[in-house]
Design a protein around this motif. Structure first.
Motif, short mmCIF file in Angstrom:
data_model
loop_
_atom_site.label_atom_id
_atom_site.label_comp_id
_atom_site.label_asym_id
_atom_site.label_seq_id
_atom_site.Cartn_x
_atom_site.Cartn_y
_atom_site.Cartn_z
N GLU A 139 -54.43 -24.86 16.02
CA GLU A 139 -53.76 -25.52 14.99
C GLU A 139 -52.57 -26.26 15.01
O GLU A 139 -52.45 -26.41 16.32
N ALA A 140 -51.53 -26.11 13.79
CA ALA A 140 -50.45 -26.99 14.06
C ALA A 140 -49.03 -26.51 14.88
O ALA A 140 -49.26 -25.34 14.87
N GLY A 141 -48.53 -27.18 15.44
CA GLY A 141 -47.96 -27.07 16.50
C GLY A 141 -47.62 -27.16 18.15
O GLY A 141 -48.94 -26.43 18.49
N SER A 142 -46.98 -27.39 18.87
CA SER A 142 -47.31 -26.45 19.98
C SER A 142 -45.57 -25.33 20.53
O SER A 142 -45.27 -25.91 21.25
N LEU A 143 -45.34 -24.35 19.70
CA LEU A 143 -44.56 -23.05 19.64
C LEU A 143 -43.82 -23.17 20.75
O LEU A 143 -42.89 -23.71 21.10
N PHE A 144 -45.01 -23.31 21.71
CA PHE A 144 -44.25 -22.16 23.30
C PHE A 144 -43.87 -23.44 23.69
O PHE A 144 -43.08 -22.94 24.91
N ALA A 145 -44.35 -24.49 23.97
CA ALA A 145 -43.94 -25.63 25.04
C ALA A 145 -42.99 -25.89 24.48
O ALA A 145 -41.90 -25.94 24.80
N ASP A 146 -42.67 -25.69 23.04
CA ASP A 146 -40.88 -25.99 22.19
C ASP A 146 -39.74 -25.29 22.57
O ASP A 146 -39.05 -25.57 22.56
N LEU A 147 -40.50 -23.58 22.64
CA LEU A 147 -39.92 -22.99 23.34
C LEU A 147 -39.02 -22.55 24.63
O LEU A 147 -38.29 -22.74 24.47
N CYS A 148 -40.37 -23.46 25.28
CA CYS A 148 -39.20 -23.62 27.23
C CYS A 148 -38.85 -25.03 27.05
O CYS A 148 -38.01 -24.65 27.94
N GLY A 149 -38.90 -25.84 26.37
CA GLY A 149 -38.45 -26.83 26.76
C GLY A 149 -38.76 -27.81 27.95
O GLY A 149 -39.53 -27.76 27.82
N ASP A 150 -38.13 -28.69 27.96
CA ASP A 150 -38.60 -29.48 29.53
C ASP A 150 -38.03 -29.18 30.83
O ASP A 150 -38.59 -29.58 32.30
N ASP A 151 -36.81 -28.90 31.02
CA ASP A 151 -35.42 -28.97 31.82
C ASP A 151 -35.59 -27.05 32.38
O ASP A 151 -34.97 -27.44 33.31
N GLY A 152 -36.23 -26.25 31.91
CA GLY A 152 -36.49 -25.38 31.95
C GLY A 152 -35.08 -24.14 32.27
O GLY A 152 -34.56 -24.57 30.88
N SER A 153 -35.23 -23.06 32.55
CA SER A 153 -33.58 -22.11 32.77
C SER A 153 -32.67 -22.99 32.58
O SER A 153 -32.92 -23.03 34.27
N ARG A 154 -31.89 -22.93 31.57
CA ARG A 154 -30.46 -22.99 32.61
C ARG A 154 -29.60 -22.47 32.05
O ARG A 154 -28.52 -22.71 30.79
#
Length: 626
Positions: free
Chosen positions: A322-337
């Protein structure tokens, strides 16, 4: 224009639902605004609705539609972007953030259906508030527990080795009320969670200082029945490696999200919601990449603000259906900062002083104004695959998006990977051989237990549902090949011994859920039954006549296989080009294999698939990460 829109609907560019919604909103605007036509509004409404149907949360007006009919209509009937925005906001059916209207157009010209704009806003606000919290902690006691639960990490740290991020994840879960743990297969997510649970429950007891023991109320859940069963099995195994005095009061039973929230047949809402919350101290959510936006809203609304949440998943896997890419959005692109303050506290808890300033961990040094970053941790080390594993190398290459790296892996002779490229005639002969070898153990089994184990050992995965190389075509081919080789009785119909099946619709009364797999096999009295594995690893059976909607499952889509693992996987990508062939689909298919991956795909198909990343329009990542 109407004729062209109906053509777009007939050709599959848009859904009938999208068309009707567009006409309805245009009619509503005509009635209220006293204007004759709103072609730009009609097209905008259709695009916003069709975007949700394609997995997006919104539609950026500046983007040209992929479908040619809609692209032509936009060019013909819609003005330049700023004028289009002005025209839309002049109608009664389009509002700006903070207003009530069927469509919401934000400041970046992203057009939302009102419901999905509210979903995105609520999730961003709720998770931000939880991430901003800080738990009270006895640091000395917590450090002792972490040392007891991760003795290997302590030993390695004294030798100046790399950080043990499993230990870091456990320490983080003692500090933060929201923790997001992302890692590929075999990185030890549930192994880590078992230790988190042991530490949390032990801290709870020891901090009560002689009072009557009161343990935390904890729930384990996953999006599908299969994923819930795997979580339960993994927690049970992980508990065996815990110190004996810390194994008690760790929950093992997992359930589906629908069951957790109290789904009711025929009801539009769940039993547990903001008016009737779930009184939990902690919720563990596994396979979070499968959770869509609407389900996450239901979860967050049902949880009191004090409830701690731990999300587990793999940010590189397929997004939700269904709609969204929730978990990928939560993790972001740059990893842990992580912020300097959090780094200091983690160093104190884990005894890793000095490691965060090493060159290999510069990201952890960086200050961050992003509250959510302090709740995120990525697990990198895979303990399932050896360094020379082809499955591991393949998954890493696909994840990198490098065609050259993928070609190099395909050209290397790995013992756990068989990658082939065949023409149609060669492929059919090769497939027949693999089908016979892969499914013979199921059909020659002597008991339902043996048949079920054989079914779980080998699985055929397809990128598509339809077509000769899709699920439907392969299931038909498998039955033909097995009959030709005398492994399948020639009776008519689909009610035969050894037929694997997959459930397509939740049936809560029988505890059967969409994605559950079973097998038809006679019981001791010789009557054909449908057998399913329960979370405790036992088998149970029902009459085939009582089965909810289902289909044959010699082959299944990669989407349906998400949350499952098999000893051997045969992954087939057809020559037919499709937008569903993405880097995430290929990665998910590859990582379903534990011991052996068999891949049949042309170099051209692999190249286009690796280069195509899933793109889902949403502003959730921006709202979460700033």
């Amino acid at each position: 224009m109407n004729k062209q829109l109906h053509h777009a609907c007939d050709s599959g560019e848009i859904r009938l639902l999208d068309l009707h919604l567009g006409f309805f909103l245009e009619k509503q605007a005509k009635r209220e605004d006293k204007q004759q036509k709103h072609p730009s509004l009609l097209l905008a409404a259709i695009l916003a609705s069709a975007a949700v149907g394609n997995g997006h949360v919104c539609y950026p007006l500046q983007k040209t539609p992929e479908h040619p009919t809609l692209a032509e209509l936009i060019q013909e009937y819609c003005p330049h972007l700023q004028q289009w925005r002005k025209d839309l906001l002049a109608t009664s059916v389009v509002g700006q953030p903070g207003e009530d209207a069927p469509l919401i157009l934000d400041e970046q010209n992203h057009l939302y259906l009102y419901r999905f704009f509210c979903y995105e806003q609520f999730i961003a606000s709720s998770l931000h508030n939880r991430a901003a919290g800080q738990l009270e902690l006895d640091h000395q006691l917590a450090a002792q527990l972490l040392q007891q639960l991760f003795p290997q990490a302590i030993a390695e740290n004294t030798k100046n080795k790399d950080i043990d991020f499993q230990q870091m994840a456990a320490a983080l879960a003692l500090i933060k009320p929201l923790v997001i743990i992302s890692g590929g297969p075999g990185t030890g997510k549930t192994h880590t969670v078992a230790r988190i649970l042991a530490a949390i429950q032990s801290l709870q007891v020891r901090q009560q200082q002689g009072k009557k023991r009161k343990f935390l109320k904890i729930a384990l859940a996953a999006p599908t029945g299969k994923a819930a069963a795997r979580l339960e099995e993994s927690i049970r195994k992980a508990k065996l490696s815990l110190p004996e005095n810390l194994r008690h009061n760790i929950p093992e039973q997992a359930q589906t999200l629908h069951r957790l929230l109290g789904s009711r047949p025929g009801a539009a809402t769940f039993r547990f919601n903001k008016e009737n919350p779930l009184y939990l101290d902690l919720l563990i959510l596994d396979e979070a990449s499968m959770i869509d936006l609407e389900m996450m809203v239901n979860i967050l609304e049902a949880l009191p603000e004090k409830t701690r949440i731990i999300l587990l998943g793999d940010r590189n896997q397929l997004a939700s259906v269904e709609a969204g890419s929730l978990f990928a959005d939560l993790c972001g692109d740059d990893g842990s900062r992580w912020s300097p303050q959090l780094c200091a506290e983690l160093e104190q808890l884990t005894g890793t002083a000095g490691l965060f300033s090493s060159p290999s961990h510069k990201r952890a040094e960086n200050a961050s104004n992003n509250v959510l970053s302090d709740s995120l941790i990525l697990l990198h080390t895979s303990y399932r695959f050896q360094k020379n594993s082809g499955i591991r190398a393949f998954a890493t290459a696909v994840k990198s998006g490098s065609v050259e790296q993928v070609q190099q892996v395909m050209a290397t002779d790995f013992p756990d990977v068989e990658a082939v490229q065949y023409t149609e005639i060669q492929k059919k002969e090769w497939l027949e051989e693999k089908i016979t070898k892969g499914f013979q153990p199921i059909l020659t089994a002597s008991s339902p237990e043996q048949a079920f184990a054989a079914m779980e050992a080998f699985r055929f995965l397809c990128g598509l549902r339809k077509g000769p190389d899709g699920v439907q075509g392969i299931n038909y081919l498998v039955a033909q090949v097995l009959r030709k080789n005398g492994l399948l009785a020639r009776q008519k119909g689909e009610w035969y011994q050894g037929r694997p099946i997959i459930i397509l619709r939740n049936q809560y009364e029988m505890q059967l859920f969409n994605g559950d797999t079973g097998i038809l096999w006679p019981n001791e009295q010789g009557r054909l039954r449908a057998w399913f594995r329960r979370a405790d690893n036992s088998l149970t059976s029902i009459s085939p006549a009582r089965l909810p909607e289902h289909e044959t499952a010699y082959a299944m889509t990669v989407h349906k296989a998400q949350g499952s693992e098999f000893d051997q996987v045969l992954l087939l990508l057809p020559e037919e080009e499709s937008r569903v062939f993405t880097q995430e689909l290929l990665y998910t298919g590859i990582t379903r294999a534990k011991s052996k991956l068999i891949l049949c795909a042309s170099l051209e198909r692999m190249t286009t698939t690796v280069q195509r990343k899933t793109q889902r329009f949403s502003r959730l990542a921006e709202k979460l990460h700033g």
